[in-house]
Design an enzyme around this catalytic site. Structure first.
Site, PDB file in Angstrom:
ATOM      1  N   ARG A  87       9.778   4.986  -3.501  1.00 19.13           N
ATOM      2  CA  ARG A  87       9.417   3.694  -2.899  1.00 19.13           C
ATOM      3  C   ARG A  87      10.260   2.568  -3.478  1.00 19.13           C
ATOM      4  NH1 ARG A  87       4.368   5.334  -0.645  1.00 19.13           N
ATOM      5  NH2 ARG A  87       3.074   3.539  -0.354  1.00 19.13           N
ATOM      6  N   ARG A 121      -7.634   4.113  11.382  1.00 18.58           N
ATOM      7  CA  ARG A 121      -7.424   5.356  10.618  1.00 18.58           C
ATOM      8  C   ARG A 121      -8.695   5.763   9.865  1.00 18.58           C
ATOM      9  NH1 ARG A 121      -2.509   6.040   6.560  1.00 18.58           N
ATOM     10  NH2 ARG A 121      -3.324   4.107   5.638  1.00 18.58           N
ATOM     11  N   ARG A 154      -9.810   4.153   4.322  1.00 15.47           N
ATOM     12  CA  ARG A 154      -9.140   3.844   3.051  1.00 15.47           C
ATOM     13  C   ARG A 154      -9.383   2.390   2.668  1.00 15.47           C
ATOM     14  NH1 ARG A 154      -3.102   6.320   3.241  1.00 15.47           N
ATOM     15  NH2 ARG A 154      -2.685   4.332   2.207  1.00 15.47           N
TER      16      ARG A 154
END
Ligand code: AP5
Length: 210
Positions: A87, A121, A154
């Site tokens: 990342r 999600r 999440r």
């Protein structure tokens, strides 16, 4: 042979979803640093406690911690997809010293589209399968098709954290495109459209055109 892959792209681009499909159909081990960290957080280990301070705010966990984690994983498998690592440039440079990578797939998509995807999600806390209430729903309301666990949202899919993750992505992860492009490893795919359309594009670049 293309055995060692990196998936790069903004949060919610579909990297985990496509890695899951490659794992099931072609035996690529999906190594998701996000999943590894979330597992540590759920067990309240020292690593989990440290990581959650960053993850909750949409920030990156420090490089030295992530590099130690990835070192333990990549040498266990001959065929893998790195989903969420590297990342930062530092992580990419360190990874080069650990293992040679065959291809880097960049999932290209707009911010508006990923915000839609992330808002719907849900993930299975047990087997880690990723669903979407709009585009990829479970058969029964918010229950995992595979293991029957109750699906969860999440914490970092809250709107204000999504914005921060995006900002961090643009600042710290986007420079990796140039890093891998200059090494001739980068392949861009259009990550818009439904899951199967993206999967067809992915298979084309991996197995038929390279
Ligand atoms: P991580 O878990 O890696 O999060 P991310 O990169 O932000 O990526 P996401 O998991 O959000 O998205 P994805 O691209 O996998 O999309 P998905 O397939 O789920 O990292 C979380 C945190 O951990 C970081 O913020 C950081 O704090 C820490 N961390 C992790 N790695 C680190 C590292 N290397 N260094 C430092 N810190 C690190 O899809 C999204 C949704 O869309 C799903 O609901 C899915 O069903 C749906 N969907 C997927 N594809 C499609 C499609 N084509 N059409 C419609 N819906 C779709």
């Amino acid at each position: 042979m293309i055995n060692k892959l990196i998936f790069l792209g903004p949060p919610g681009a579909g990297k985990g979803t496509q890695a899951q499909k490659l794992e099931k159909d072609y035996g690529y081990k999906k190594i998701s640093t996000g999943d590894i960290l979330r597992e540590e957080v759920s067990k309240s280990t020292d690593l989990g406690k440290l990581a959650s301070q960053y993850m909750e705010r949409g920030l990156l966990v420090p490089d030295d911690v992530m590099i130690q984690i990835i070192k333990k994983w990549v040498n266990k498998f001959d065929k893998f997809v790195l989903d969420g690592f590297p990342r930062t440039l530092k992580q990419a440079e360190e990874l080069e010293k650990i293992v040679p990578i065959d291809r880097v797939i960049y999932f290209e998509i707009t911010k508006d589209e990923v915000i839609k995807r992330l808002s719907a999600r849900r993930i299975c806390p047990k087997c880690k399968v990723v669903y979407n209430l709009l585009t990829n729903p479970p058969k029964n309301d918010e229950i995992c098709d595979l293991c029957g666990s109750k699906l969860e949202r999440r914490h970092d899919d809250a709107p204000e954290v999504i914005n921060k993750r995006f900002e961090v992505y643009e600042k710290q992860t986007l420079p990796l495109l140039e890093f891998y492009n200059s090494k001739d490893l980068l392949i861009k795919i259009d990550a818009s459209g439904n899951i199967d359309e993206v999967y067809q594009r992915l298979k084309k670049v991996l197995f038929y055109q390279v």
